[in-house]
Design an enzyme around this catalytic site. Structure first.
Site, PDB file in Angstrom:
ATOM      1  N   GLU A 310       0.826  -1.213   0.000  1.00 21.50           N
ATOM      2  CA  GLU A 310       0.000   0.000   0.000  1.00 21.50           C
ATOM      3  C   GLU A 310       0.857   1.260   0.000  1.00 21.50           C
ATOM      4  OE1 GLU A 310      -3.576   0.495   2.231  1.00 21.50           O
ATOM      5  OE2 GLU A 310      -4.024  -1.639   2.266  1.00 21.50           O
ATOM      6  N   ASP A 462       1.202  -8.689   2.798  1.00 18.23           N
ATOM      7  CA  ASP A 462      -0.099  -8.713   3.456  1.00 18.23           C
ATOM      8  C   ASP A 462      -0.933  -9.706   2.666  1.00 18.23           C
ATOM      9  OD1 ASP A 462      -2.651  -8.358   4.382  1.00 18.23           O
ATOM     10  OD2 ASP A 462      -2.774  -6.214   3.948  1.00 18.23           O
ATOM     11  N   ASN A 464      -3.695 -11.142   3.643  1.00 15.23           N
ATOM     12  CA  ASN A 464      -5.118 -11.096   4.006  1.00 15.23           C
ATOM     13  C   ASN A 464      -5.656 -12.496   4.306  1.00 15.23           C
ATOM     14  OD1 ASN A 464      -6.403  -8.465   4.190  1.00 15.23           O
ATOM     15  ND2 ASN A 464      -5.717  -8.174   2.073  1.00 15.23           N
TER      16      ASN A 464
END
Length: 575
Positions: A310, A462, A464
């Site tokens: 991100e 990440d 998730n």
């Protein structure tokens, strides 16, 4: 056509557009600065007249093809106009300027073109009244110099935007000043990065830059902050974690960080402020505030390899890459698919590693056309709703090849951020399968390219995916059955009979902590640093924040946590 000598004088390797200076520049006395516009037809010249009659900077843009006479007339007209505005008595006669262009201190013919003068290879002077300016061609020049809108005591700051021409940034001079009222300035630091102290609180900051290259020094440029230094939020939890990372590693050990820093793209909205993170003060969600926190955090880990998720394109360019490059790191960013302006970034310590290759794999583009994925795509396209959804995803995989400078070791460092949606376990697992399949291909290719060298895999991100999900099972056990429940997370897009295996012996360097993501709506372990246990071992895991610290402000992000994720930090050692 410009002569070859003129191109040499103008450092024609620079291909930047012609510009006007829009910020305050302190031009050195008795020097005029000439800048060539890449269209080959125009030049800019800047000089400052400062005496008892006038204190004025002049900026002119002229054609190289015009005669010396036309150029001199234009300079004289500008100076005369300024003098007429400054005369003290209305009826007093204006003392007009005398102007001449000289070549090696000899006045040149007024019929010559400016190009002929500037390409002659001899020193050029501009004489105005009793002043003679040495004309410096393409001296280092600061085009843009801005400071951030937010400053916190004890947190590093740096130019929010720095753009220059003909400048070697690493040898240029940066000097910092402070002032309570912007009248009297006190020098407080030197260097591109400055960390305000508590004594700077409630002060404005000024940054002065003297641009240089290896042969010339350019005009000084200064900028003053629009706001004052504020008090810090107090000790941040990451500062307690940094007690474990005070020293840089060396030899066979290296430190890895994986961190989703929360893109500004997803925080700058009313929905984020009012629904997702209502417990976080709006100012603490601002990227100008948060970037001070995550930069201080990242810098203090003294890592050798940093994988970030991100990462906004602008934050990478103007903050992360700008600041970290001055601390010995180099970085590479790969944004997600379509027009998404955030993505995956790798930074590596250039004293310990060299980047041999870096690439982005966009799953939606590669699945239908890459033969590495042919068998998986054949199964996916049997379900039109599944294929439509997976082809619409912007998920990417960043793959980097690093060479260790202290040994013959090679590292394939992968970085990803898998799809977040609650009903998308099947999408995440399919992307997880594609990623590990592709990494097998990459490792095999690297081994063929570098025979005899050991190639080790590190996979950060990440994901998730909690530890009970198929992705974690696949990576840590080496296989996943075709009937795993993840494939049925969305009944209309269900898939089965994709039995996946891989040859890597992987483990999570930081184990499975209770929380790596912590918000009011959701909190669990989603982030991992996977590493090959056959080649590497963990020598340290930096403790994660306690649940008490995470809950201190309801959840994160907060005034002391810049993201809704926490950084994973682990030291690894080659076996």
């Amino acid at each position: 056509m410009l002569s070859n000598n003129f191109f040499k004088l103008l450092h024609s390797r620079h291909t930047l557009s012609c510009f006007r200076l829009i910020h305050r520049v302190a031009v050195q006395m008795d020097t005029a600065y000439l800048r060539h516009c890449p269209d080959g037809e125009r030049f800019d010249i800047t000089f400052e007249l400062k005496d008892e009659r006038l204190n004025r900077q002049f900026n002119l843009s002229r054609k190289l093809s015009e005669t010396v006479d036309a150029f001199v007339v234009r300079v004289k007209a500008n100076v005369d106009k300024a003098l007429s505005k400054k005369k003290k008595k209305k009826d007093a006669p204006v003392q007009l300027a005398t102007v001449a262009l000289l070549l090696d201190n000899q006045e040149v013919s007024k019929d010559w073109t400016c190009e002929r003068v500037f390409s002659a290879g001899a020193p050029v002077q501009l004489a105005i009244n009793e002043r003679t300016f040495n004309v410096v061609i393409n001296a280092p020049l600061v085009v843009t110099l801005n400071l951030a809108s937010s400053f916190l005591a004890t947190f590093p700051t740096y130019p929010a935007k720095f753009e220059s021409l003909f400048t070697e940034q690493e040898i240029s001079e940066f000097v910092w000043f402070k002032s309570k009222d912007e009248t009297q300035w006190e020098q407080v630091g030197q260097g591109f990065i400055y960390t305000p102290s508590n004594s700077d609180i409630d002060c404005y900051l000024k940054l002065s830059c003297t641009p240089k290259n290896h042969s010339l020094t350019g005009p000084i440029c200064e900028t003053v902050s629009s706001g004052k230094v504020a008090a810090s939020p107090g000790e941040c939890p990451f500062e307690r974690r940094q007690a474990f990372t005070k020293e840089n590693l060396q030899g066979t050990e290296f430190r890895v960080v994986s961190y989703n820093i929360l893109a500004d793209l997803y925080t700058d909205s009313d929905y984020t402020r009012e629904v997702l993170f209502p417990y976080c003060p709006p100012y603490a969600l601002s990227i100008d505030y948060r970037k001070q926190l995550f930069l201080k955090e990242i810098i203090g880990y003294h890592a050798d390899i940093i994988c970030l998720q991100e990462v906004d394109r602008k934050v990478f360019k103007y903050d992360l890459n700008t600041a970290l490059s001055h601390l010995g790191y180099e970085g590479v960013l790969h944004t997600k698919g379509t027009e998404v302006a955030e993505g995956l970034a790798l930074f590596y310590n250039t004293a310990r590693f060299i980047l041999l290759d870096s690439q982005k794999l966009l799953f939606s583009e590669e699945i239908p056309r890459n033969p590495v994925f042919a068998d998986i795509w054949d199964r996916i396209k049997e379900n039109p709703k599944l294929s439509e959804r997976i082809l619409a995803r912007t998920t990417a995989l960043q793959v980097n090849l690093l060479g260790a400078l202290e040994s013959d070791e090679l590292l394939v460092v992968a970085n990803t951020h898998l799809f977040f949606h609650p009903d998308a376990d099947h999408i995440r697992l399919l992307h997880g399968c594609l990623a590990i399949r592709y990494l097998q291909h990459v490792v095999r290719t690297v081994k063929e390219r570098y025979p005899g060298k050991r190639v080790s895999l590190i996979f950060c991100g990440d994901f998730n995916s909690v530890p009970t999900c198929g992705v974690y099972q696949l990576y840590t056990t080496g296989s996943i059955p075709g009937d795993v429940i993840d494939y049925s997370s969305n009944p209309e897009e269900a898939i089965c009979n994709i039995n996946m295996t891989h040859p890597f012996k992987l483990a999570s360097a930081c184990g499975t902590p209770k929380y790596t993501n912590f918000t009011v709506a959701f909190a669990d372990c989603l982030d991992y640093i996977f590493y090959e246990t056959a080649h590497l071992k963990v020598t340290q895991v930096v403790p994660l924040p306690s649940e008490e610290e995470l809950r201190a402000n309801s959840a994160i992000p907060s005034t002391v946590f810049p993201s809704d994720h926490v950084a994973l930090v682990s030291d690894l050692k080659w076996l």
